[in-house]
Design a protein around this motif. Structure first.
Motif, PDB file in Angstrom:
ATOM      1  N   LEU A  41       0.840  -1.194   0.000  1.00 47.27           N
ATOM      2  CA  LEU A  41       0.000   0.000   0.000  1.00 47.27           C
ATOM      3  C   LEU A  41       0.877   1.247   0.000  1.00 47.27           C
ATOM      4  O   LEU A  41       1.844   1.329   0.756  1.00 47.27           O
ATOM      5  N   THR A  42       0.538   2.203  -0.858  1.00 50.95           N
ATOM      6  CA  THR A  42       1.282   3.456  -0.934  1.00 50.95           C
ATOM      7  C   THR A  42       0.313   4.625  -0.926  1.00 50.95           C
ATOM      8  O   THR A  42      -0.613   4.685  -1.749  1.00 50.95           O
ATOM      9  N   ALA A  44      -0.352   8.071  -1.955  1.00 52.41           N
ATOM     10  CA  ALA A  44       0.159   9.033  -2.933  1.00 52.41           C
ATOM     11  C   ALA A  44      -0.421  10.429  -2.734  1.00 52.41           C
ATOM     12  O   ALA A  44      -0.232  11.309  -3.581  1.00 52.41           O
ATOM     13  N   GLY A  45      -1.113  10.630  -1.632  1.00 50.84           N
ATOM     14  CA  GLY A  45      -1.677  11.948  -1.352  1.00 50.84           C
ATOM     15  C   GLY A  45      -3.132  12.041  -1.781  1.00 50.84           C
ATOM     16  O   GLY A  45      -4.036  12.048  -0.943  1.00 50.84           O
ATOM     17  N   ASP A  46      -3.373  12.101  -3.090  1.00 51.34           N
ATOM     18  CA  ASP A  46      -4.744  12.188  -3.605  1.00 51.34           C
ATOM     19  C   ASP A  46      -5.436  10.836  -3.641  1.00 51.34           C
ATOM     20  O   ASP A  46      -6.665  10.771  -3.784  1.00 51.34           O
ATOM     21  N   TYR A  47      -4.669   9.784  -3.535  1.00 47.62           N
ATOM     22  CA  TYR A  47      -5.232   8.443  -3.610  1.00 47.62           C
ATOM     23  C   TYR A  47      -4.260   7.465  -2.948  1.00 47.62           C
ATOM     24  O   TYR A  47      -3.119   7.824  -2.632  1.00 47.62           O
ATOM     25  N   ILE A  48      -4.710   6.255  -2.737  1.00 46.41           N
ATOM     26  CA  ILE A  48      -3.858   5.185  -2.215  1.00 46.41           C
ATOM     27  C   ILE A  48      -3.760   4.092  -3.272  1.00 46.41           C
ATOM     28  O   ILE A  48      -4.787   3.638  -3.800  1.00 46.41           O
ATOM     29  N   GLN A  49      -2.542   3.695  -3.572  1.00 42.90           N
ATOM     30  CA  GLN A  49      -2.329   2.606  -4.518  1.00 42.90           C
ATOM     31  C   GLN A  49      -2.154   1.295  -3.748  1.00 42.90           C
ATOM     32  O   GLN A  49      -1.343   1.210  -2.828  1.00 42.90           O
ATOM     33  N   ALA A  50      -2.938   0.290  -4.120  1.00 45.55           N
ATOM     34  CA  ALA A  50      -2.824  -1.045  -3.530  1.00 45.55           C
ATOM     35  C   ALA A  50      -2.384  -2.005  -4.629  1.00 45.55           C
ATOM     36  O   ALA A  50      -3.101  -2.199  -5.609  1.00 45.55           O
TER      37      ALA A  50
END
Length: 372
Positions: A41-42, A44-50
């Motif tokens: 999980l990262t 990215a500020g505006d969203y989270i990447q899974a």
């Protein structure tokens, strides 16, 4: 160090194709995960990447999801991935495992539909099916596509399997499919840690994090107590299913929890996560001298040793059967599937009591009992 190695591996992995497109590891703040190996999980500020690693081919990616809050505009230049607008409020959930998890997180109202209703014991779900507030979408292997279209969920939560493909008609509906591969993790805590991901999906991260933190603390305390036991008994798992017998591999959640309970898994030579299908004769060859036998079944009444003998002649040839050291979990009565995946400390406690009588203080069993 473990997370550094995983991150490096993912950088290599993310040059591979995902649904015909290249996936990109975004820059941002990693969401700390200590045990899960198939999930990264990262923030990215505006969203989270899974990013979900393919557990059957760890050089590939199973899927990438981009979690974007509903109240925010869709960011520009999003990387490749399936966009999920969070929090999810109307979902189709295939399994009792994830229904139980959402109930505990206080998000049972987000379950708009289910598959395999006969395996879900939650009263609120059964009542919802009766009064029409929860849709019955049929069998998970052959879902009712018309019912799903009418339901129009925001996402579908299901457990993928090897080479599950594009999910046929379901995959053509345009509904995001959340591939919940948590059961293919390499440890019980790794699977339980996926609750942090579900907390992000349903807007209840604080509850999810608090749940896992408590589970982690209790699990590791029990593991430490088990390590003090003098012996490591040999354990046989489950029973024949049709012409096959599914046994835990070395890197499966079950295989690892046996180790944490200080027991010997005769199938540790199978270097895989998940279970392996063997011929019953192969199981007998490797586990005929198992000290203890633990198995699950789904019946209206508890199984007996006599019944186990009638199930298959081979069952009577195991040492554990001959000595009457067989323990069963009736999943038709207990909440094993609803609780144990995200409360592995309860299962670990049962196993320690079975494998090492006297190591723990007196207490009640959660799932297992000795077959009469």
């Amino acid at each position: 160090m473990k997370k550094f190695i995983q991150l490096f591996a993912l950088i290599l992995l993310l040059t591979s194709c995902q649904n015909g497109r290249e996936s990109t590891l975004v820059s941002g703040n990693p969401v700390s995960l200590s045990y899960a190996e198939n999930l990264t999980l990262t923030d990215a500020g505006d969203y989270i990447q899974a990013v979900l690693r393919n557990p059957w081919d760890t050089t590939a990616i199973l899927q990438t999801y981009l979690l974007v809050p509903k109240e925010s505009p869709l960011p520009g230049n999003l990387p490749n991935g399936v966009v999920i607008r969070t929090p999810l409020e109307r979902t189709l959930v295939y399994s009792a495992v994830h229904c139980g998890m959402l109930y505990e997180l206080g998000k049972v109202d987000a379950i708009a539909g289910v598959c395999d209703k006969q395996y879900i014991k939650l009263p609120s779900i059964q009542e919802g099916i009766i009064n029409g507030t929860v849709a019955d979408c049929g069998d998970n292997m052959n879902p009712n596509i018309e019912a799903i279209i009418q339901l129009n969920p925001e996402a579908v939560l299901l457990s993928p399997y090897q080479n599950s493909g594009d999910y046929g008609k379901l995959g053509k509906l345009g509904i995001p499919i959340m591939q919940c591969a948590d059961y293919m993790e390499t440890s019980a805590l790794g699977r339980a840690e996926w609750v942090r991901f579900y907390g992000l999906l349903y807007g209840c991260s604080e509850q999810a994090d608090a749940l896992f933190d408590e589970v982690e603390k209790q699990y590791n305390a029990l593991k430490e107590k088990a390590s003090q036991a003098e012996k490591s008994p040999k354990v046989l798992s489950d029973t024949r299913y049709g012409q096959l017998w599914y046994v835990p591999g070395c890197n499966s959640t079950v295989g690892r929890i046996y180790k944490d309970a200080k027991a010997t898994n005769p199938f540790d030579y199978l270097q895989q996560s998940g279970s392996a299908a063997l011929a019953p004769e192969q199981v007998l060859d490797k586990a005929h001298d198992a000290d203890v036998w633990v198995l699950k079944f789904n019946q209206t009444e508890d199984k007996t040793l006599e019944e186990l003998a009638k199930d298959a002649d081979i069952n009577t040839q195991f040492k554990a059967f001959k000595e009457g050291n067989v323990w069963g979990c009736n999943t038709g009565i207990s909440n094993f599937y609803e609780e144990a995946p995200y409360h592995p400390h309860l299962l670990l406690e049962d196993l320690i009591r079975i494998f090492h009588p006297g190591v723990l203080d007196d207490g009640e069993m959660h799932y297992y009992h000795k077959l009469k």
